[in-house]
Design a protein around this motif. Structure first.
Motif, PDB file in Angstrom:
ATOM      1  N   LEU A 138       0.822  -1.205   0.000  1.00 51.25           N
ATOM      2  CA  LEU A 138       0.000   0.000   0.000  1.00 51.25           C
ATOM      3  C   LEU A 138       0.860   1.261   0.000  1.00 51.25           C
ATOM      4  O   LEU A 138       0.557   2.235  -0.715  1.00 51.25           O
ATOM      5  CB  LEU A 138      -0.933  -0.009   1.209  1.00 51.25           C
ATOM      6  CG  LEU A 138      -1.902   1.164   1.329  1.00 51.25           C
ATOM      7  CD1 LEU A 138      -2.937   1.120   0.219  1.00 51.25           C
ATOM      8  CD2 LEU A 138      -2.588   1.152   2.688  1.00 51.25           C
ATOM      9  N   ALA A 139       1.926   1.255   0.761  1.00 52.48           N
ATOM     10  CA  ALA A 139       2.782   2.434   0.873  1.00 52.48           C
ATOM     11  C   ALA A 139       3.465   2.786  -0.445  1.00 52.48           C
ATOM     12  O   ALA A 139       3.933   3.921  -0.623  1.00 52.48           O
ATOM     13  CB  ALA A 139       3.829   2.217   1.959  1.00 52.48           C
ATOM     14  N   ASP A 140       3.521   1.839  -1.373  1.00 51.45           N
ATOM     15  CA  ASP A 140       4.188   2.083  -2.656  1.00 51.45           C
ATOM     16  C   ASP A 140       3.254   2.643  -3.720  1.00 51.45           C
ATOM     17  O   ASP A 140       3.702   2.964  -4.830  1.00 51.45           O
ATOM     18  CB  ASP A 140       4.829   0.792  -3.169  1.00 51.45           C
ATOM     19  CG  ASP A 140       5.988   0.336  -2.291  1.00 51.45           C
ATOM     20  OD1 ASP A 140       6.673   1.211  -1.729  1.00 51.45           O
ATOM     21  OD2 ASP A 140       6.192  -0.883  -2.165  1.00 51.45           O
ATOM     22  N   LEU A 141       1.966   2.756  -3.421  1.00 49.80           N
ATOM     23  CA  LEU A 141       1.032   3.360  -4.370  1.00 49.80           C
ATOM     24  C   LEU A 141       1.174   4.883  -4.308  1.00 49.80           C
ATOM     25  O   LEU A 141       1.150   5.464  -3.223  1.00 49.80           O
ATOM     26  CB  LEU A 141      -0.410   2.969  -4.037  1.00 49.80           C
ATOM     27  CG  LEU A 141      -0.774   1.488  -4.206  1.00 49.80           C
ATOM     28  CD1 LEU A 141      -2.200   1.241  -3.712  1.00 49.80           C
ATOM     29  CD2 LEU A 141      -0.636   1.044  -5.655  1.00 49.80           C
ATOM     30  N   PRO A 142       1.304   5.549  -5.452  1.00 50.30           N
ATOM     31  CA  PRO A 142       1.457   7.010  -5.430  1.00 50.30           C
ATOM     32  C   PRO A 142       0.196   7.723  -4.939  1.00 50.30           C
ATOM     33  O   PRO A 142       0.258   8.846  -4.445  1.00 50.30           O
ATOM     34  CB  PRO A 142       1.759   7.358  -6.884  1.00 50.30           C
ATOM     35  CG  PRO A 142       1.174   6.226  -7.678  1.00 50.30           C
ATOM     36  CD  PRO A 142       1.355   5.011  -6.817  1.00 50.30           C
ATOM     37  N   ALA A 143      -0.952   7.070  -5.085  1.00 51.43           N
ATOM     38  CA  ALA A 143      -2.238   7.581  -4.600  1.00 51.43           C
ATOM     39  C   ALA A 143      -3.178   6.392  -4.501  1.00 51.43           C
ATOM     40  O   ALA A 143      -2.981   5.379  -5.174  1.00 51.43           O
ATOM     41  CB  ALA A 143      -2.803   8.636  -5.542  1.00 51.43           C
ATOM     42  N   VAL A 144      -4.185   6.498  -3.652  1.00 52.74           N
ATOM     43  CA  VAL A 144      -5.211   5.462  -3.544  1.00 52.74           C
ATOM     44  C   VAL A 144      -6.521   6.071  -4.014  1.00 52.74           C
ATOM     45  O   VAL A 144      -7.015   7.045  -3.438  1.00 52.74           O
ATOM     46  CB  VAL A 144      -5.339   4.934  -2.101  1.00 52.74           C
ATOM     47  CG1 VAL A 144      -6.502   3.940  -1.997  1.00 52.74           C
ATOM     48  CG2 VAL A 144      -4.043   4.266  -1.662  1.00 52.74           C
ATOM     49  N   VAL A 145      -7.069   5.514  -5.095  1.00 55.26           N
ATOM     50  CA  VAL A 145      -8.286   6.060  -5.684  1.00 55.26           C
ATOM     51  C   VAL A 145      -9.518   5.243  -5.320  1.00 55.26           C
ATOM     52  O   VAL A 145     -10.646   5.704  -5.493  1.00 55.26           O
ATOM     53  CB  VAL A 145      -8.162   6.168  -7.210  1.00 55.26           C
ATOM     54  CG1 VAL A 145      -7.001   7.077  -7.594  1.00 55.26           C
ATOM     55  CG2 VAL A 145      -7.991   4.792  -7.856  1.00 55.26           C
ATOM     56  N   LYS A 146      -9.283   4.045  -4.827  1.00 53.82           N
ATOM     57  CA  LYS A 146     -10.397   3.167  -4.477  1.00 53.82           C
ATOM     58  C   LYS A 146      -9.922   2.171  -3.433  1.00 53.82           C
ATOM     59  O   LYS A 146      -8.786   1.693  -3.493  1.00 53.82           O
ATOM     60  CB  LYS A 146     -10.900   2.432  -5.727  1.00 53.82           C
ATOM     61  CG  LYS A 146     -12.057   1.476  -5.474  1.00 53.82           C
ATOM     62  CD  LYS A 146     -12.484   0.797  -6.762  1.00 53.82           C
ATOM     63  CE  LYS A 146     -13.513  -0.275  -6.480  1.00 53.82           C
ATOM     64  NZ  LYS A 146     -13.879  -1.028  -7.674  1.00 53.82           N
ATOM     65  N   PHE A 147     -10.802   1.863  -2.473  1.00 55.79           N
ATOM     66  CA  PHE A 147     -10.457   0.953  -1.382  1.00 55.79           C
ATOM     67  C   PHE A 147     -11.619  -0.017  -1.230  1.00 55.79           C
ATOM     68  O   PHE A 147     -12.719   0.362  -0.840  1.00 55.79           O
ATOM     69  CB  PHE A 147     -10.245   1.760  -0.099  1.00 55.79           C
ATOM     70  CG  PHE A 147      -9.596   1.014   1.025  1.00 55.79           C
ATOM     71  CD1 PHE A 147      -8.213   1.016   1.176  1.00 55.79           C
ATOM     72  CD2 PHE A 147     -10.354   0.317   1.958  1.00 55.79           C
ATOM     73  CE1 PHE A 147      -7.602   0.348   2.233  1.00 55.79           C
ATOM     74  CE2 PHE A 147      -9.754  -0.360   3.005  1.00 55.79           C
ATOM     75  CZ  PHE A 147      -8.379  -0.341   3.148  1.00 55.79           C
ATOM     76  N   LEU A 148     -11.389  -1.268  -1.576  1.00 55.12           N
ATOM     77  CA  LEU A 148     -12.443  -2.289  -1.606  1.00 55.12           C
ATOM     78  C   LEU A 148     -12.184  -3.311  -0.500  1.00 55.12           C
ATOM     79  O   LEU A 148     -11.189  -4.035  -0.545  1.00 55.12           O
ATOM     80  CB  LEU A 148     -12.458  -2.981  -2.973  1.00 55.12           C
ATOM     81  CG  LEU A 148     -13.590  -3.961  -3.235  1.00 55.12           C
ATOM     82  CD1 LEU A 148     -14.890  -3.212  -3.485  1.00 55.12           C
ATOM     83  CD2 LEU A 148     -13.262  -4.842  -4.433  1.00 55.12           C
ATOM     84  N   VAL A 149     -13.061  -3.358   0.472  1.00 52.83           N
ATOM     85  CA  VAL A 149     -12.940  -4.341   1.558  1.00 52.83           C
ATOM     86  C   VAL A 149     -13.617  -5.637   1.141  1.00 52.83           C
ATOM     87  O   VAL A 149     -14.784  -5.640   0.723  1.00 52.83           O
ATOM     88  CB  VAL A 149     -13.552  -3.796   2.857  1.00 52.83           C
ATOM     89  CG1 VAL A 149     -13.674  -4.903   3.904  1.00 52.83           C
ATOM     90  CG2 VAL A 149     -12.704  -2.652   3.409  1.00 52.83           C
ATOM     91  N   VAL A 150     -12.879  -6.741   1.252  1.00 52.16           N
ATOM     92  CA  VAL A 150     -13.409  -8.030   0.807  1.00 52.16           C
ATOM     93  C   VAL A 150     -13.776  -8.957   1.961  1.00 52.16           C
ATOM     94  O   VAL A 150     -14.502  -9.929   1.762  1.00 52.16           O
ATOM     95  CB  VAL A 150     -12.411  -8.741  -0.137  1.00 52.16           C
ATOM     96  CG1 VAL A 150     -12.170  -7.888  -1.383  1.00 52.16           C
ATOM     97  CG2 VAL A 150     -11.085  -9.027   0.562  1.00 52.16           C
ATOM     98  N   ASP A 151     -13.272  -8.677   3.159  1.00 53.66           N
ATOM     99  CA  ASP A 151     -13.743  -9.397   4.341  1.00 53.66           C
ATOM    100  C   ASP A 151     -13.415  -8.570   5.584  1.00 53.66           C
ATOM    101  O   ASP A 151     -12.498  -7.753   5.583  1.00 53.66           O
ATOM    102  CB  ASP A 151     -13.167 -10.816   4.433  1.00 53.66           C
ATOM    103  CG  ASP A 151     -11.672 -10.844   4.720  1.00 53.66           C
ATOM    104  OD1 ASP A 151     -11.014  -9.793   4.627  1.00 53.66           O
ATOM    105  OD2 ASP A 151     -11.154 -11.932   5.035  1.00 53.66           O
ATOM    106  N   ALA A 152     -14.221  -8.773   6.628  1.00 51.16           N
ATOM    107  CA  ALA A 152     -14.041  -8.045   7.883  1.00 51.16           C
ATOM    108  C   ALA A 152     -14.902  -8.728   8.936  1.00 51.16           C
ATOM    109  O   ALA A 152     -15.829  -9.475   8.610  1.00 51.16           O
ATOM    110  CB  ALA A 152     -14.437  -6.578   7.736  1.00 51.16           C
TER     111      ALA A 152
END
Length: 256
Positions: A138-152
């Motif tokens: 995650l830290a290597d992404l220049p930006a986060v445009v979408k965050f999809l949770v698949v389990d919790a």
């Protein structure tokens, strides 16, 4: 900026044109070709990032405008740009909530992605099918445009936490996933940012609500109850039925 025209046709992908997560039926493709030949401007607007739209389209309609990540990404003339991204503070707060509910997630950057969910989750069958990107931290992404949770541990509580943080949250109960986007980002906002305010649209899910609500003519594929009040027409989630409705609109005169 794109010149707006009443002969713009906007299509969601999954559950609207694509029913197996990988391909679009040849009958639907032929009907969309009819639209193009009739002079319609084509837009494909999806929850998928642009990277994952390309393999499904498989080279078809190279001149189409693409909207990905539920409006956070746009591609015009093959140039992909991030239209909206999480700021560092909001992303940090979302990660705190994700950790609290022990969430596994898919985070998309403008092109690459990070994934922490189960190795056998079905979502992986739709991620980077064309092997166009890299899976990174995650830290290597220049930006986060979408965050999809698949389990919790508590999907409903996590979805509500995102809403409290002011994010756009689509909790897809049928797929047991939560789609977080920065701020009030949606497909319709991406369209208007491109200068498109007159169009006809096809969609199937709650993330198509504003897209269909603001269309001159809206077609719901399937029977999602959240779209009851915005759909002008409902058609079965079947390639033959969808293709027939696309062809009908392709042949209609402007304003019909």
């Amino acid at each position: 900026m794109i010149t707006s025209t009443a002969r713009t046709m906007v299509f969601d992908i999954d559950g609207t044109l694509c029913f197996d997560g990988r391909t679009i039926d040849r009958r639907i493709l032929a009907a969309i070709e009819d639209c193009e030949h009739a002079g319609h401007q084509l837009v494909f607007a999806s929850a998928r990032p642009v990277r994952d739209l390309l393999p499904v389209l498989d080279g078809a309609f190279p001149g189409a405008t693409l909207i990905g990540g539920n409006g956070s990404l746009v591609s015009v003339d093959g140039r992909v740009r991030a239209r909206a991204a999480f700021d560092a503070g909001d992303l940090g707060k979302l990660l705190v909530e994700a950790d609290r509910f022990r969430a596994g997630y898919l985070a998309d950057g403008p092109w690459d992605y990070a994934y922490t969910g189960p190795a056998d989750h079905p979502i992986l069958g739709r991620v980077d099918q064309g092997r166009l990107a890299r899976r990174v931290d995650l830290a290597d992404l220049p930006a986060v445009v979408k965050f999809l949770v698949v389990d919790a541990t508590d999907m409903a509580a996590l979805a509500e936490a995102g809403r409290v943080l002011g994010m756009t949250v689509n909790h897809h109960l049928d797929e047991a996933i939560i789609d977080f986007a920065p701020g009030a980002t949606n497909k319709w906002q991406a369209l208007t940012s491109l200068g498109i305010d007159q169009y006809k649209a096809f969609g199937n899910d709650i993330n198509d609500l504003d897209l269909l609500r603001n269309a001159q003519h809206s077609v719901r594929v399937g029977t999602h109850p959240g779209l009851d009040d915005v759909a002008h027409v409902t058609t079965a989630p079947d390639p033959e039925a969808v293709a027939a409705e696309i062809s009908r609109l392709a042949a209609a005169t402007p304003g019909d």
